[in-house]
Design a protein around this motif. Structure first.
Motif, short mmCIF file in Angstrom:
data_model
loop_
_atom_site.label_atom_id
_atom_site.label_comp_id
_atom_site.label_asym_id
_atom_site.label_seq_id
_atom_site.Cartn_x
_atom_site.Cartn_y
_atom_site.Cartn_z
N TRP A 78 0.83 -1.20 0.00
CA TRP A 78 0.00 0.00 0.00
C TRP A 78 0.87 1.26 0.00
O TRP A 78 1.94 1.29 0.60
N SER A 79 0.38 2.30 -0.66
CA SER A 79 1.02 3.60 -0.53
C SER A 79 0.80 4.11 0.90
O SER A 79 -0.05 3.60 1.64
N TYR A 105 -9.35 3.51 -5.37
CA TYR A 105 -8.05 3.62 -6.03
C TYR A 105 -6.95 2.97 -5.19
O TYR A 105 -6.07 2.29 -5.72
N HIS A 106 -7.00 3.19 -3.88
CA HIS A 106 -5.95 2.64 -3.01
C HIS A 106 -5.93 1.11 -3.06
O HIS A 106 -4.86 0.49 -3.05
N GLU A 166 -4.44 0.06 -6.42
CA GLU A 166 -3.00 0.29 -6.42
C GLU A 166 -2.27 -0.77 -5.60
O GLU A 166 -1.21 -1.27 -6.01
N ALA A 182 -2.23 -4.08 -7.48
CA ALA A 182 -1.25 -4.03 -8.57
C ALA A 182 0.16 -4.27 -8.05
O ALA A 182 0.93 -5.02 -8.65
N ARG A 207 1.31 -2.61 -12.22
CA ARG A 207 0.90 -1.26 -11.84
C ARG A 207 -0.40 -0.94 -12.56
O ARG A 207 -0.86 -1.70 -13.43
N LEU A 208 -1.00 0.17 -12.18
CA LEU A 208 -2.15 0.66 -12.93
C LEU A 208 -1.66 1.37 -14.19
O LEU A 208 -0.61 2.00 -14.17
N TRP A 260 -9.86 2.43 -12.75
CA TRP A 260 -8.93 3.39 -12.17
C TRP A 260 -7.65 3.44 -12.99
O TRP A 260 -7.12 2.41 -13.41
N THR A 261 -7.15 4.64 -13.22
CA THR A 261 -5.84 4.82 -13.85
C THR A 261 -5.00 5.68 -12.93
O THR A 261 -5.51 6.39 -12.05
N SER A 262 -3.69 5.64 -13.11
CA SER A 262 -2.81 6.43 -12.25
C SER A 262 -2.77 7.88 -12.74
O SER A 262 -3.03 8.16 -13.90
N ARG A 305 -8.56 11.21 -8.77
CA ARG A 305 -7.96 10.19 -9.62
C ARG A 305 -8.90 9.93 -10.81
O ARG A 305 -10.11 10.10 -10.71
#
Length: 448
Positions: free
Chosen positions: A239-240, A287-288, A291, A294, A300-301, A369-371, A398
């Protein structure tokens, strides 16, 4: 491709009238499905009461088509502030002196009658707002966007199921997921010619994209279940920093509307609790979560640019299509759109909707979702008002692309851009994975 500017005025008017009628039929169905008590109830602080959405649809139609385009006297000028989305947060709307369900139905019906008169008498040329019936198309899209929002409210409501629809089509044959190499080079992103495209989709511009690999299909429930079972929600390394903080604050353990039943997971789908369909795209993840999955999967996204190139670029011609399958409007053979089905279709269900590169189910099923954050394209001009896009630009939002089973074809295309907070999970959101091209793949791309 149907180019509105090439249609005669009467054909264009007929097209607009059919779109307005179709959108209103959906609004009516979503509000008639429940009783008045349900219409005025706030089913979640994230959402408005259904009756607010319905009156807001009518109010926007009145502001733009009755008053501005038509130059007519106001129908209900006294309610403008109450149905202004920027003046009243969703959590506060139930406390407003809202129109009753009966008053709301009467109001939207009166507005629509006047709009049809305006449509019949307006020259659809000469003014940017009415050229190619843009203002009418904007209102059609606005209503359909709120219909999707109301559909999300239905997912959040408690009680017996009230919405019903047939299952999506099944895959016609065996399905093999794989990574698809998207070649390096420029492509045309956005549009300057789509008549009803909104300001953030404009203008068309050239973008260079390095070679990358994108998955043929969105991530499925079965794939996501592996992440859940592997303890992905308990392992901070995936996770970020922002995502981990939110996971802890919100006590996330699985996608929203997944229900734990002993040693298995079920899903609440509009009030029907059922086993997970493992080969359906996962839906209701923020989104989290996307992500983190991924990172766990070693990918990744995709960026928003990568997503659009995978969806629109035709390597045989070098041009960008309106949709993955071509320039024709979506049909039921292409994509799962418009609430025709109340769930994503299983992967492989729409082979006729694939892009020239072979990427599938990019339109419909789930928003992806995209980055990256929401930003304007070079040469962006706000039109017809700043509050549609410009006030949202920046790092708070996002990007989501592609549309969901709840999005309508009128409000969904290869260039359409959607955005939301990274924590949103009540929306019909999923994702697919991408990765940088490896040395051998880059060499193969160069040899093409």
């Amino acid at each position: 491709m149907t180019v509105f500017g090439e249609l005669d005025t009467e054909t264009l008017r007929d097209r607009v009238a059919r779109q307005l009628t179709r959108s209103r039929a959906r609004s009516t169905a979503l509000t008639d499905a429940v009783d008045d008590e349900d219409l005025i109830r706030q089913h979640s602080k994230l959402m408005s009461p259904l009756v607010w959405d319905y009156a807001h649809i009518g109010n926007q139609e009145e502001l733009w088509l009755v008053r501005d385009v038509g130059g007519r006297e106001p129908v209900r000028e006294d309610i403008d502030n109450m149905y202004d989305a920027f003046q009243n947060a969703r959590a506060d709307r139930p406390a407003l002196p809202l129109l009753s369900p009966t008053e709301t139905r009467s109001y939207v019906r009166e507005v629509r009658d006047k709009v049809m008169d305006v449509l019949a008498s307006t020259k659809l040329e000469g003014r940017k707002l009415v050229e190619n019936a843009f203002a009418f198309g904007m209102i059609v899209q606005h209503e359909q966007q709120h219909n999707e929002t109301m559909l999300a409210t239905h997912q959040l409501r408690k009680g017996d199921p009230v919405l019903h629809a047939p299952l999506p089509p099944a895959p016609p044959g065996p399905v093999v997921d794989k990574g698809i190499l998207v070649p390096a080079g420029p492509f045309t992103m956005g549009t300057s010619v789509e008549p009803w495209a909104l300001d953030n989709e404009r203008p068309a511009h050239q973008v260079h994209v390095d070679a990358f690999v994108i998955d043929k299909y969105p991530v499925t429930n079965g794939m996501y279940l592996e992440f859940v079972d592997a303890g992905g929600y308990d392992q901070q390394q995936w996770w970020s920093e922002e995502g981990w903080a939110y996971r802890q604050k919100a006590s996330l353990v699985a996608p929203r509307f997944w229900v734990r039943d002993g040693d298995r997971w079920l899903r609440d789908c509009f009030g029907v609790v059922e086993p997970l369909v493992l080969d359906e795209p996962v839906v209701h993840v923020c989104y989290h979560e996307a992500e983190a999955f991924a990172a766990w999967a070693g990918k990744r996204l995709p960026t928003e640019v990568e997503w659009e190139k995978a969806a629109r670029f035709d390597p045989a011609t070098g041009r960008s299509r309106r949709y993955p399958w071509g320039d024709e409007d979506p049909g039921p053979e292409h994509a799962n759109l418009g609430q025709a089905h109340l769930r994503p279709a299983r992967i492989g269900a729409y082979p006729l909707g694939e892009s020239p590169l072979g990427v599938a189910q990019l339109i419909g099923d789930v928003w992806e979702w995209t980055s990256g954050d929401f930003h304007p394209y070079p040469g962006f001009v706000a039109f017809p008002y700043r509050e549609y896009s410009e006030v949202f630009f920046g790092p708070d939002y996002r990007m989501l692309r592609g549309g969901s089973f709840g999005a309508d074809a009128a409000a969904c295309r290869g260039t359409f851009r959607n955005w939301d907070y990274a924590i949103r999970r009540q929306i019909f959101s999923g994702f697919r994975l991408a990765r940088d091209a490896g040395p051998e793949e880059r060499l193969l791309d160069e040899q093409r």
